[in-house]
Design a protein around this motif. Structure first.
Motif, PDB file in Angstrom:
ATOM      1  N   TRP A   1      53.616  47.845  27.697  1.00  0.00           N
ATOM      2  CA  TRP A   1      54.185  46.557  28.051  1.00  0.00           C
ATOM      3  C   TRP A   1      53.156  45.691  28.775  1.00  0.00           C
ATOM      4  CZ3 TRP A   1      57.278  43.085  26.649  1.00  0.00           C
ATOM      5  CH2 TRP A   1      57.509  41.992  27.460  1.00  0.00           C
ATOM      6  N   THR A   2      52.384  46.289  29.663  1.00  0.00           N
ATOM      7  CA  THR A   2      51.354  45.531  30.378  1.00  0.00           C
ATOM      8  C   THR A   2      50.341  44.958  29.395  1.00  0.00           C
ATOM      9  OG1 THR A   2      51.620  46.932  32.331  1.00  0.00           O
ATOM     10  CG2 THR A   2      49.579  45.651  32.175  1.00  0.00           C
ATOM     11  N   GLN A   3      49.876  45.793  28.475  1.00  0.00           N
ATOM     12  CA  GLN A   3      48.908  45.328  27.478  1.00  0.00           C
ATOM     13  C   GLN A   3      49.511  44.224  26.611  1.00  0.00           C
ATOM     14  OE1 GLN A   3      46.175  46.757  29.100  1.00  0.00           O
ATOM     15  NE2 GLN A   3      45.439  46.444  27.048  1.00  0.00           N
TER      16      GLN A   3
ATOM     17  N   LEU B   1      36.923  38.288  34.675  1.00  0.00           N
ATOM     18  CA  LEU B   1      36.858  38.913  36.005  1.00  0.00           C
ATOM     19  C   LEU B   1      36.168  40.272  35.936  1.00  0.00           C
ATOM     20  CD1 LEU B   1      40.445  38.173  37.378  1.00  0.00           C
ATOM     21  CD2 LEU B   1      38.294  37.239  38.261  1.00  0.00           C
ATOM     22  N   GLU B   2      36.533  41.049  34.940  1.00  0.00           N
ATOM     23  CA  GLU B   2      35.951  42.380  34.770  1.00  0.00           C
ATOM     24  C   GLU B   2      34.445  42.289  34.499  1.00  0.00           C
ATOM     25  OE1 GLU B   2      37.379  46.438  32.586  1.00  0.00           O
ATOM     26  OE2 GLU B   2      37.637  44.565  31.490  1.00  0.00           O
ATOM     27  N   ALA B   3      34.052  41.376  33.619  1.00  0.00           N
ATOM     28  CA  ALA B   3      32.633  41.221  33.276  1.00  0.00           C
ATOM     29  C   ALA B   3      31.825  40.729  34.477  1.00  0.00           C
ATOM     30  CB  ALA B   3      32.473  40.254  32.103  1.00  0.00           C
ATOM     31  N   ARG B   4      32.364  39.772  35.212  1.00  0.00           N
ATOM     32  CA  ARG B   4      31.661  39.262  36.388  1.00  0.00           C
ATOM     33  C   ARG B   4      31.500  40.343  37.451  1.00  0.00           C
ATOM     34  NH1 ARG B   4      35.258  34.441  37.733  1.00  0.00           N
ATOM     35  NH2 ARG B   4      34.320  34.713  39.782  1.00  0.00           N
ATOM     36  N   ALA B   5      32.526  41.169  37.619  1.00  0.00           N
ATOM     37  CA  ALA B   5      32.442  42.269  38.600  1.00  0.00           C
ATOM     38  C   ALA B   5      31.377  43.272  38.185  1.00  0.00           C
ATOM     39  CB  ALA B   5      33.797  42.957  38.739  1.00  0.00           C
ATOM     40  N   ALA B   6      31.283  43.544  36.894  1.00  0.00           N
ATOM     41  CA  ALA B   6      30.294  44.507  36.400  1.00  0.00           C
ATOM     42  C   ALA B   6      28.869  43.980  36.555  1.00  0.00           C
ATOM     43  CB  ALA B   6      30.571  44.839  34.937  1.00  0.00           C
ATOM     44  N   LYS B   7      28.688  42.667  36.415  1.00  0.00           N
ATOM     45  CA  LYS B   7      27.347  42.079  36.485  1.00  0.00           C
ATOM     46  C   LYS B   7      26.913  41.727  37.906  1.00  0.00           C
ATOM     47  CE  LYS B   7      27.588  40.035  31.900  1.00  0.00           C
ATOM     48  NZ  LYS B   7      27.739  38.787  31.160  1.00  0.00           N
ATOM     49  N   SER B   8      27.869  41.611  38.810  1.00  0.00           N
ATOM     50  CA  SER B   8      27.538  41.184  40.168  1.00  0.00           C
ATOM     51  C   SER B   8      26.690  42.233  40.878  1.00  0.00           C
ATOM     52  CB  SER B   8      28.823  40.944  40.971  1.00  0.00           C
ATOM     53  OG  SER B   8      28.496  40.600  42.295  1.00  0.00           O
ATOM     54  N   GLU B   9      25.710  41.744  41.609  1.00  0.00           N
ATOM     55  CA  GLU B   9      24.864  42.635  42.409  1.00  0.00           C
ATOM     56  C   GLU B   9      25.359  42.698  43.857  1.00  0.00           C
ATOM     57  OE1 GLU B   9      20.711  41.927  41.894  1.00  0.00           O
ATOM     58  OE2 GLU B   9      20.913  41.745  39.725  1.00  0.00           O
TER      59      GLU B   9
ATOM     60  N   TYR C   1      41.584  41.212  39.600  1.00  0.00           N
ATOM     61  CA  TYR C   1      41.899  41.779  38.282  1.00  0.00           C
ATOM     62  C   TYR C   1      43.101  42.712  38.388  1.00  0.00           C
ATOM     63  CZ  TYR C   1      41.232  44.725  34.129  1.00  0.00           C
ATOM     64  OH  TYR C   1      41.413  45.436  32.971  1.00  0.00           O
ATOM     65  N   SER C   2      43.065  43.603  39.356  1.00  0.00           N
ATOM     66  CA  SER C   2      44.151  44.561  39.555  1.00  0.00           C
ATOM     67  C   SER C   2      45.464  43.863  39.894  1.00  0.00           C
ATOM     68  CB  SER C   2      43.782  45.542  40.668  1.00  0.00           C
ATOM     69  OG  SER C   2      44.810  46.454  40.895  1.00  0.00           O
TER      70      SER C   2
ATOM     71  N   LEU D   1      46.421  40.845  39.115  1.00  0.00           N
ATOM     72  CA  LEU D   1      46.937  40.154  37.929  1.00  0.00           C
ATOM     73  C   LEU D   1      47.531  41.140  36.916  1.00  0.00           C
ATOM     74  CD1 LEU D   1      44.165  37.461  37.494  1.00  0.00           C
ATOM     75  CD2 LEU D   1      46.535  37.100  38.241  1.00  0.00           C
ATOM     76  N   ARG D   2      46.909  42.300  36.745  1.00  0.00           N
ATOM     77  CA  ARG D   2      47.475  43.320  35.838  1.00  0.00           C
ATOM     78  C   ARG D   2      48.825  43.807  36.357  1.00  0.00           C
ATOM     79  NH1 ARG D   2      45.156  45.633  31.543  1.00  0.00           N
ATOM     80  NH2 ARG D   2      46.452  47.463  31.869  1.00  0.00           N
ATOM     81  N   HIS D   3      48.944  43.985  37.672  1.00  0.00           N
ATOM     82  CA  HIS D   3      50.231  44.397  38.238  1.00  0.00           C
ATOM     83  C   HIS D   3      51.291  43.322  38.012  1.00  0.00           C
ATOM     84  CE1 HIS D   3      47.992  47.596  40.302  1.00  0.00           C
ATOM     85  NE2 HIS D   3      49.153  48.209  40.288  1.00  0.00           N
ATOM     86  N   GLU D   4      50.909  42.079  38.159  1.00  0.00           N
ATOM     87  CA  GLU D   4      51.847  40.978  37.882  1.00  0.00           C
ATOM     88  C   GLU D   4      52.294  41.021  36.423  1.00  0.00           C
ATOM     89  OE1 GLU D   4      50.463  37.088  38.910  1.00  0.00           O
ATOM     90  OE2 GLU D   4      50.270  37.602  41.040  1.00  0.00           O
ATOM     91  N   ALA D   5      51.363  41.242  35.511  1.00  0.00           N
ATOM     92  CA  ALA D   5      51.706  41.313  34.088  1.00  0.00           C
ATOM     93  C   ALA D   5      52.676  42.459  33.822  1.00  0.00           C
ATOM     94  CB  ALA D   5      50.446  41.475  33.244  1.00  0.00           C
TER      95      ALA D   5
END
Length: 80
Positions: free
Chosen positions: A28-30, A46-54, A66-67, A69-73
């Motif tokens: 349902w979330t997906q 958000l996920e990509a920016r978090a992965a690239k951030s130093e 990100y988390s 917003l997923r919980h809201e969904a």
């Protein structure tokens, strides 16, 4: 173990619905995310920016958003 006991265990295992609620919540979330392309895109960003951030603090902040917003969904009802 006799055949009757074994048979009952096999039938019981076949009808075990324990994994169904977590699967349905994930599905349902997906679905809630995928049916809104802008929201889906925002989550991927958000996920990509978090992965690239130093900067670890920035990564944490982005992943927390990100988390959240997923919980809201996951809490949305059909049709929302």
């Amino acid at each position: 173990m006799n055949k009757a006991t074994r048979w009952k265990r096999v039938i019981g295992d076949a009808f075990n619905i324990t994994p169904v609620p977590p699967f349905m919540r994930l599905w349902w979330t997906q679905y809630a995310i995928a049916r809104n392309p802008g929201f889906d895109s925002h989550l991927r960003d958000l996920e990509a920016r978090a992965a690239k951030s130093e900067d670890p603090e920035e990564s944490i902040r982005l992943l927390e958003e990100y988390s959240r917003l997923r919980h809201e969904a996951a809490e949305r009802k059909p049709g929302e």
